[in-house]
Design an enzyme around this catalytic site. Structure first.
Site, PDB file in Angstrom:
ATOM      1  N   GLU A   1       0.809  -1.218   0.000  1.00  0.00           N
ATOM      2  CA  GLU A   1       0.000   0.000   0.000  1.00  0.00           C
ATOM      3  C   GLU A   1       0.845   1.272   0.000  1.00  0.00           C
ATOM      4  OE1 GLU A   1      -2.838  -0.451   3.142  1.00  0.00           O
ATOM      5  OE2 GLU A   1      -3.879  -2.074   2.107  1.00  0.00           O
TER       6      GLU A   1
ATOM      7  N   LYS B   1      -9.508   5.777   3.395  1.00  0.00           N
ATOM      8  CA  LYS B   1      -8.257   5.079   3.652  1.00  0.00           C
ATOM      9  C   LYS B   1      -7.782   4.529   2.310  1.00  0.00           C
ATOM     10  CE  LYS B   1      -6.944   0.926   5.817  1.00  0.00           C
ATOM     11  NZ  LYS B   1      -7.278  -0.171   6.721  1.00  0.00           N
TER      12      LYS B   1
ATOM     13  N   LYS C   1     -15.548  -1.427   1.930  1.00  0.00           N
ATOM     14  CA  LYS C   1     -14.774  -1.923   0.789  1.00  0.00           C
ATOM     15  C   LYS C   1     -15.757  -2.461  -0.241  1.00  0.00           C
ATOM     16  CE  LYS C   1     -10.562  -3.169   3.312  1.00  0.00           C
ATOM     17  NZ  LYS C   1      -9.792  -4.284   3.917  1.00  0.00           N
TER      18      LYS C   1
ATOM     19  N   ASP D   1      -4.310  -0.239  11.969  1.00  0.00           N
ATOM     20  CA  ASP D   1      -5.102  -1.362  11.466  1.00  0.00           C
ATOM     21  C   ASP D   1      -4.395  -2.612  11.931  1.00  0.00           C
ATOM     22  OD1 ASP D   1      -6.450  -3.371  10.196  1.00  0.00           O
ATOM     23  OD2 ASP D   1      -5.997  -2.720   8.155  1.00  0.00           O
TER      24      ASP D   1
END
Length: 428
Positions: free
Chosen positions: A205, A389, A338, A243
């Site tokens: 990421e 995010k 998501k 997270d």
């Protein structure tokens, strides 16, 4: 009427070099919409099913030709002639065509690609930017970004069990400035790591993925040092988020933090998180407990839920049935959204709306396997979600979303608002 006249699915590659699904939808007017779906690494067991070919001779079994075949044949036959502006009807058609609870027949990746591409085509047909098509005139709030600057867990090969350590620029006056805050901290952190002789390679990421001597607290302290070196005040201008992706290190009823050499009960793990919250400006904890450990989730929520955003990702998997159960039981106070966990835009928007009605926040999220598709940026603004995010300040698959948000803020002009700390309306 904006009739659908052609649909084309294809196999493309995501940011990890794995196949994913892209779809083009053509309308009667000649307008086309295109969308590509993401894919996760740490996934919830109750997510909608991502259809893979399983043919080990192609892409190690991760091909998506079956899903593409469904788009080009069965789905195409079912939706040709439908009005692209009737999103809810189109998504219901896809759900009924699939006929399973978890979208395992056609695949959530096939269904979502069509759902998103149709929305893009309909927005283009209406002459509206996608965020405005989603949210109308009320869509004016930019999201506060949660920026993953250190990767661990399933997103990196290092000694950190927690999946993401994030910076949250809640003290910025605008999204553009929030992005600048984040980029400057990212570069300050890179120099700190370099000067300590620690790797500055990045993970899935875009965050750094180093082995950190001293473990998680040492990593947090380096982030705080980077915030200071960049000229910002931790807690006031930039807060922290975690997270944990705790399902990934939950074994036989214990939270096994192998990098720390610890094996903890849910109560002990909550105590450890609470200690960090007391010591550091942590405002958000995602998947602090394993998805099946609802007793642990209750302990965590009761202990920290008044002062910290407790986000359910693997816990809720963007599913309204599971979210409702969590709301009824007082589990968490936020949901991660998501789109590929549920498989259609209509169901995604329903989960966001349910969360807001219950006083839960909704954090719009990418996946670790991404593409250049920036739909989630438009969803974040179109739904006034208030938080997004979408990774670190590197890798073009992450920057595509941030850059789209810059364009949206520019398009909104003076009516654009940046909520800052008020985006965390679930905290008291």
């Amino acid at each position: 009427m904006s009739a659908i006249v052609d649909i084309v699915g294809r196999e493309i590659l995501d940011s990890r070099g794995n196949p994913t699904v892209e779809c083009d939808v053509l309308l009667e007017s000649g307008v086309m919409g295109r969308a590509a779906v993401p894919s996760g690494a740490s996934t919830g067991s109750r997510e909608a099913i991502e259809l893979r070919d399983g043919d080990k001779s192609r892409y190690l079994g991760k091909g998506v030709l079956k899903a593409v075949g469904y788009i080009n044949n069965e789905i195409s036959e079912a939706v040709l002639g439908l009005d692209a502006s009737e999103q809810a009807f189109l998504d219901r058609t896809l759900i009924e065509l699939d006929g399973t609870e978890n979208k395992s027949r056609l695949g959530a990746n096939a269904m979502l690609a069509v759902s998103m591409a149709v929305a893009r085509a309909a927005a283009e047909e209406a002459g509206l930017p996608l965020y405005r098509y989603f949210g109308g005139m009320a869509a004016v709030q930019m999201p506060v970004p949660m920026m993953n600057v250190i990767n661990g867990g399933e997103h990196a090969n290092n000694n950190l069990d927690l999946q993401e350590l994030m910076i949250i620029p809640l003290g910025a006056p605008s999204f553009r400035e929030a992005l600048r805050y984040g980029a400057e901290v990212f570069h300050a952190l890179k120099k700190i790591l370099h000067d300590k002789g620690i790797s500055t390679a990045v993970g899935d990421e875009g965050g750094f993925a180093p082995n950190v001597p001293g473990g998680h607290e040492a990593a947090i302290q380096m982030i705080l040092e980077a915030i200071d070196k960049a000229g910002y005040v931790a807690g006031e201008q930039i807060a922290l988020g975690l997270d944990c992706a705790a399902s990934e290190f939950y074994k036989d009823g214990k939270y096994e933090l192998s990098g720390e050499g610890l094996s903890l009960s849910a109560q002990e793990w909550t105590d450890m998180l609470a200690t960090w919250v007391d010591k550091y400006p942590i405002i958000s904890i995602e998947d602090g407990m394993a998805e099946g450990d609802w007793d642990g989730w209750k302990i965590l929520t009761d202990r920290l839920g008044k002062n910290v955003q407790i986000v359910g990702d693997d816990l809720f998997v963007t599913n309204t049935k599971i979210l409702k159960e969590g709301i009824d039981k007082g589990i968490a106070n936020s949901i991660l959204i998501k789109i590929n966990q549920i498989g259609t835009l209509t169901e995604t928007f329903a989960a966001i709306e349910m969360a807001k009605r219950a006083g839960y926040t909704a954090v719009i999220s990418h996946r670790s396997g991404e593409t250049e598709d920036s739909t989630i940026a438009d969803i974040a603004v179109g739904t006034n979600a208030g938080q997004i995010k979408t990774g670190s300040l590197s890798r073009s698959d992450r920057m595509a979303k941030y850059n789209q948000l810059l364009r949206i803020e520019e398009d909104l002009g003076e009516v654009a608002s940046y909520p800052g700390r008020s985006a965390f309306y679930n905290l008291r």
